[in-house]
Design an enzyme around this catalytic site. Structure first.
Site, PDB file in Angstrom:
ATOM      1  N   LYS A 114       2.031  30.322  48.242  1.00 42.90           N
ATOM      2  CA  LYS A 114       2.281  31.506  48.821  1.00 42.90           C
ATOM      3  C   LYS A 114       1.010  31.960  49.683  1.00 42.90           C
ATOM      4  O   LYS A 114       0.957  32.687  50.805  1.00 42.90           O
ATOM      5  CB  LYS A 114       2.631  32.548  47.842  1.00 42.90           C
ATOM      6  CG  LYS A 114       4.056  32.487  47.596  1.00 42.90           C
ATOM      7  CD  LYS A 114       4.632  33.593  46.928  1.00 42.90           C
ATOM      8  CE  LYS A 114       6.041  33.478  46.694  1.00 42.90           C
ATOM      9  NZ  LYS A 114       6.746  34.670  46.025  1.00 42.90           N
ATOM     10  N   LYS A 198      11.692  24.027  49.761  1.00 42.58           N
ATOM     11  CA  LYS A 198      12.736  24.774  48.992  1.00 42.58           C
ATOM     12  C   LYS A 198      13.447  25.816  49.893  1.00 42.58           C
ATOM     13  O   LYS A 198      12.720  26.095  50.691  1.00 42.58           O
ATOM     14  CB  LYS A 198      11.846  25.563  47.849  1.00 42.58           C
ATOM     15  CG  LYS A 198      12.485  26.396  46.759  1.00 42.58           C
ATOM     16  CD  LYS A 198      11.771  26.951  45.905  1.00 42.58           C
ATOM     17  CE  LYS A 198      10.947  28.296  46.695  1.00 42.58           C
ATOM     18  NZ  LYS A 198      10.257  29.163  45.909  1.00 42.58           N
ATOM     19  N   LYS A 201      13.360  32.972  51.216  1.00 40.78           N
ATOM     20  CA  LYS A 201      13.338  33.982  52.181  1.00 40.78           C
ATOM     21  C   LYS A 201      12.384  34.101  52.970  1.00 40.78           C
ATOM     22  O   LYS A 201      12.333  34.664  54.118  1.00 40.78           O
ATOM     23  CB  LYS A 201      13.673  35.152  51.251  1.00 40.78           C
ATOM     24  CG  LYS A 201      13.133  35.191  49.898  1.00 40.78           C
ATOM     25  CD  LYS A 201      13.470  36.657  49.383  1.00 40.78           C
ATOM     26  CE  LYS A 201      13.301  36.363  47.678  1.00 40.78           C
ATOM     27  NZ  LYS A 201      13.849  37.485  47.157  1.00 40.78           N
TER      28      LYS A 201
HETATM   29  P1  TYM Z   1      12.588  35.364  43.321  1.00 40.64           P
HETATM   30  O1  TYM Z   1      12.938  36.806  43.644  1.00 40.64           O
HETATM   31  O2  TYM Z   1      11.362  34.502  44.189  1.00 40.64           O
HETATM   32  O3  TYM Z   1      13.567  34.523  42.908  1.00 40.64           O
HETATM   33  C1  TYM Z   1      14.690  35.072  42.066  1.00 40.64           C
HETATM   34  C2  TYM Z   1      15.282  33.999  41.185  1.00 40.64           C
HETATM   35  O4  TYM Z   1      15.778  32.993  42.269  1.00 40.64           O
HETATM   36  C3  TYM Z   1      15.502  31.558  41.875  1.00 40.64           C
HETATM   37  N1  TYM Z   1      15.223  30.926  43.097  1.00 40.64           N
HETATM   38  C4  TYM Z   1      15.647  29.663  43.308  1.00 40.64           C
HETATM   39  N2  TYM Z   1      16.364  28.776  42.586  1.00 40.64           N
HETATM   40  C5  TYM Z   1      16.710  27.596  43.101  1.00 40.64           C
HETATM   41  N3  TYM Z   1      16.494  27.185  44.171  1.00 40.64           N
HETATM   42  C6  TYM Z   1      15.861  27.985  45.249  1.00 40.64           C
HETATM   43  N4  TYM Z   1      15.583  27.595  46.361  1.00 40.64           N
HETATM   44  C7  TYM Z   1      15.464  29.063  44.800  1.00 40.64           C
HETATM   45  N5  TYM Z   1      14.694  30.204  45.199  1.00 40.64           N
HETATM   46  C8  TYM Z   1      14.748  31.052  44.430  1.00 40.64           C
HETATM   47  C9  TYM Z   1      14.058  31.963  41.376  1.00 40.64           C
HETATM   48  O5  TYM Z   1      13.752  30.744  40.454  1.00 40.64           O
HETATM   49  C10 TYM Z   1      14.185  33.220  40.281  1.00 40.64           C
HETATM   50  O6  TYM Z   1      14.867  32.799  39.203  1.00 40.64           O
HETATM   51  N6  TYM Z   1       8.595  35.941  39.880  1.00 40.64           N
HETATM   52  C11 TYM Z   1      10.231  35.949  40.078  1.00 40.64           C
HETATM   53  C12 TYM Z   1      10.675  37.267  39.536  1.00 40.64           C
HETATM   54  C13 TYM Z   1      10.646  37.892  38.222  1.00 40.64           C
HETATM   55  C14 TYM Z   1      10.901  37.252  37.093  1.00 40.64           C
HETATM   56  C15 TYM Z   1      10.490  38.102  36.051  1.00 40.64           C
HETATM   57  C16 TYM Z   1      11.892  36.233  36.901  1.00 40.64           C
HETATM   58  C17 TYM Z   1       9.629  38.724  37.933  1.00 40.64           C
HETATM   59  N7  TYM Z   1       9.781  38.827  36.722  1.00 40.64           N
HETATM   60  C18 TYM Z   1      10.829  38.088  34.753  1.00 40.64           C
HETATM   61  C19 TYM Z   1      12.115  36.232  35.394  1.00 40.64           C
HETATM   62  C20 TYM Z   1      11.523  36.989  34.376  1.00 40.64           C
HETATM   63  C21 TYM Z   1      10.576  35.847  41.476  1.00 40.64           C
HETATM   64  O7  TYM Z   1       9.652  36.134  42.488  1.00 40.64           O
HETATM   65  O8  TYM Z   1      11.713  35.397  41.738  1.00 40.64           O
END
Ligand code: TYM
Length: 333
Positions: A114, A198, A201
């Site tokens: 990132k 991947k 967004k």
């Molecule tokens: P975030 O907002 O980037 O993504 C949310 C969830 O979507 C999954 N994801 C994917 N899975 C499969 N293929 C993809 N291309 C893909 N893109 C995103 C992510 O793995 C995630 O599960 N840090 C985390 C948010 C967070 C969190 C937490 C998660 C904050 N605190 C506590 C679990 C527990 C994040 O940025 O996800």
């Protein structure tokens, strides 16, 4: 015994098929099992680790709640809230940042991706972001955390932080060491334009992803334009290792139809992409188009979405404030 589930999604707009198949679809199944206690958090503190327009952020928080509901999460069964309304998250994150080691954080690959080439200009928050994520999880004694594959390393870090806190202060099992729930297959959905990247967004081209707000016509056109290769579809899963775009599209189809990659490969062996894409478009439209309509309807009812967040806040705050108070006592405040 049921599971204690915690997971989070960033309200940075454009929630996409990767978020749905990698995480939210699993949230819905866990929510539907009455034995589980589920907490789903809109992680707005995480969102500001990169620049956000305040007005847009506020709308995106509501849109994320709308997406949870449109996917099938029931706010009567699960707690839905936004992170910034529960001060314990920031407080616990500070305490845990004094537990986590620089060496551990320096290994996080997502920061490297990132931050890109210019690490000096990345926010400090982006760097320490996995510690806040650990705080999120540990405040609720979560037993299981459903996420996509890209969050695996952050969950390992969370486990290390919990164990070190418990050891340092000699409070065995005070912080519960959580288990990741990552699907064996389809936990990493790739870009429609490049099967080695991947789906994300932050990718500039909207053609690289299916957004959960895309309508039928957009889905049809994006799948038509999705990258493929010149061969027909293989008869053996092993051949897909050399064909990332074919593997991704067949994986998306399998996940949407709750099937296995083996079965999908068998069903489409020898077929050309145009025939397969028609089938893929059909299952995508069936799933995403109603969801997209529902999200668009729900976002107009701000009062309703805010009410869910307020209710969720109360419940989450009750749990987290007690846990962080105990943390204060343990560290000697
Ligand atoms: P975030 O907002 O980037 O993504 C949310 C969830 O979507 C999954 N994801 C994917 N899975 C499969 N293929 C993809 N291309 C893909 N893109 C995103 C992510 O793995 C995630 O599960 N840090 C985390 C948010 C967070 C969190 C937490 C998660 C904050 N605190 C506590 C679990 C527990 C994040 O940025 O996800």
């Amino acid at each position: 015994m049921g599971k204690k589930i915690f997971s989070g999604v960033q309200p940075t707009g454009n929630l996409h098929l990767g978020n749905y198949l990698g995480a939210i679809k699993n949230f819905v199944e866990l929510n539907n099992d009455n034995k589980n206690e589920c907490i789903f958090c809109v992680v707005d503190l995480h969102a500001i680790t990169s620049k956000q327009d305040p007005k847009v952020l506020r709308d995106n928080i509501r849109e994320t709640v709308a997406t949870f509901l449109a996917s099938g999460i029931d706010p009567q069964k699960s707690i839905i809230f936004n992170q910034s309304t529960v001060p314990a998250h920031s407080e616990a994150a500070w305490i845990l940042s004094c537990i986590a080691r620089m060496g551990w954080i320096n290994r996080m690959t997502q920061f490297k991706e990132k931050a890109g080439k210019d690490k000096e200009k990345a926010s400090v928050g982006l760097y320490s972001y996995p510690i806040l994520m650990a705080a999120d999880i540990l405040l609720y004694d979560a037993s299981h955390v459903p996420v996509g594959e890209d969050q695996k390393q952050h969950l390992e870090l969370c486990r290390d932080i919990a164990q070190k806190f418990n050891n340092d202060f000699d409070v065995k099992d005070f912080l519960k060491v959580p288990e990741p729930l990552i699907q064996k297959e389809f936990s990493r959905i790739m870009s429609l334009k490049d099967g080695t990247k991947k789906m994300s967004k932050s990718e500039i081209s909207d053609l690289s992803r299916i957004n959960l707000t895309d309508d039928k016509d957009i889905i049809i056109s994006k799948i038509k334009k999705a990258k493929t290769d010149p061969l027909s579809l293989p008869s053996d899963v092993k051949e897909l290792n050399e064909r990332p775009e074919a593997k991704n599209l067949l994986g998306i189809y399998s996940s949407l139809t709750n099937s296995t990659l083996e079965k999908t490969v068998k069903d489409f062996k020898g077929k050309n992409f145009s025939e397969f894409k028609e089938n893929l478009t059909q299952v995508l439209v069936e799933k995403i188009d109603p969801m997209s309509k529902e999200i668009k309807k729900l976002v107009n009812d701000k009062g309703f979405l805010d009410k869910i967040l307020i209710e969720g806040h109360k419940k989450a705050n009750d749990i987290a404030s007690i846990k962080v108070k105990k943390m204060h006592e343990i560290v000697g405040f």
